[in-house]
Design a protein around this motif. Structure first.
Motif, mmCIF file in Angstrom:
data_model
loop_
_atom_site.group_PDB
_atom_site.id
_atom_site.type_symbol
_atom_site.label_atom_id
_atom_site.label_comp_id
_atom_site.label_asym_id
_atom_site.label_seq_id
_atom_site.Cartn_x
_atom_site.Cartn_y
_atom_site.Cartn_z
ATOM 1 N N SER A 50 0.829 -1.238 0.082
ATOM 2 C CA SER A 50 -0.064 0.109 0.119
ATOM 3 C C SER A 50 0.928 1.227 -0.088
ATOM 4 N N GLN A 94 -7.432 0.509 -0.292
ATOM 5 C CA GLN A 94 -7.949 -0.524 0.542
ATOM 6 C C GLN A 94 -8.838 -0.307 1.948
ATOM 7 N N ASP A 171 -6.265 -1.564 -4.481
ATOM 8 C CA ASP A 171 -5.760 -2.211 -3.415
ATOM 9 C C ASP A 171 -6.537 -3.075 -2.722
ATOM 10 N N GLU A 172 -6.388 -4.287 -2.907
ATOM 11 C CA GLU A 172 -7.086 -5.536 -2.394
ATOM 12 C C GLU A 172 -8.756 -5.246 -2.702
HETATM 13 MG MG LIG Z 1 -2.279 -3.004 2.016
#
Ligand SMILES: [Mg+2]
Ligand SMILES: Nc1ncnc2c1ncn2[C@@H]1O[C@H](COP(=O)(O)OP(=O)(O)OP(=O)(O)O)[C@@H](O)[C@H]1O
Length: 257
Positions: A50, A94, A171-172
């Motif tokens: 991240s 995220q 992000d994810e």
């Molecule tokens: Mg992360």
């Protein structure tokens, strides 16, 4: 490892170092992302994935090294230029969900209202098109709090794409989704990439996602890039860390620490 040659790439990360306090997160990371491809960034929790994305979009400044986007070192730009550059990014962080106080429609319209002088009629056409692409027309006027996790991800995806970005970072996007919704989201990512193009960077812990969505895999460990190459190659890698990580095995160089 995939040749990281001299050709210009839209995103080039060179010798990137970043520490927080006495913790060295990024320790000389080098990575040229292949243009117009989907790259998945894999690596253990806390390894700096991240943090890497935040450097690429210019939200964090390197301690050392640089990130260049479209051939320009982003920290050599003025603040105004950096701000303009950010409009070419579509980002789904995220933790950065939707604005809870706005309905889905206003969330997706937000970047257009903020960064363009389009009329509300033009904005409506774009927003409704994006929402239909992610299957959310009927949820346009719902508050984020009343949606399922998968619907919120899709709404975030629609918002990330609304400015026709050249670079898209997720992000994810699949965290907290069940396997079927993860698959559906992956299909959506592939479909949107096929239709709109762009350089996509996807961080995920989901190995089936990495296998099915990405053209390239980047593996980050201990603050450095340990592998970058076409997806099939990553799954055949001899590197002990890459093998362990892609197999989700407990035996290997990676432990709990
Ligand atoms: Mg992360
Ligand atoms: N703004 C910050 N201030 C202090 N420490 C930070 C900050 N941002 C990140 N860190 C630390 O940097 C390290 C890397 O964080 P990062 O969020 O990039 O990990 P990650 O690889 O994305 O992990 P995960 O897979 O769990 O999301 C962590 O130890 C985190 O606590």
């Amino acid at each position: 490892m995939y040749a990281q040659g001299a050709a210009e790439h839209s995103i080039e990360v060179r010798d990137l170092h970043k520490s927080f306090g006495d913790f060295d997160v990024l320790r000389g990371l080098n990575l040229n992302f292949v243009d117009n491809a989907i790259t998945t960034v894999l690596g253990p929790s806390g390894t700096g994935k991240s943090v890497l994305l935040k450097h690429i979009v210019g939200l964090l400044e390197p301690d050392r090294g640089e990130v260049s986007v479209f051939g320009r070192d982003i920290w050599a730009l003025s603040e105004d230029e950096r701000y303009v550059l950010r409009r070419r990014f579509g980002v789904l962080f995220q933790d950065g969900a939707l604005f809870g106080s706005m309905n889905v429609y206003d969330n997706v319209a937000f970047p257009l209202r903020k960064h363009t002088d389009k009329s509300e009629a033009e904005i409506r056409d774009i927003v409704m098109l994006r929402l239909s692409e992610v299957g959310l027309e009927k949820a346009a006027f719902k508050e984020p709090g009343s949606l399922s996790g998968g619907m919120r991800k899709r709404a975030g995806f629609a918002r990330a794409l609304v400015m026709n970005p050249d670079i898209v970072m997720f992000d994810e996007p699949d965290s907290g989704l069940d396997p079927v919704r993860t698959s559906l989201l992956n299909d959506l990512i592939l479909q949107m990439h096929a239709e709109h193009g762009g350089t996509y960077i996807l961080v995920t812990h989901n190995i089936p996602t990495a296998r099915s969505v990405s053209d390239y895999v980047a593996a980050v460990w201990q603050g450095k890039l340990v592998h970058y190459g076409p997806t099939e190659e990553a799954f055949e890698s001899e590197d002990q860390f890459v093998r362990q990580f892609l197999a989700g095995a407990s035996a290997g160089p990676l432990g709990m620490d």
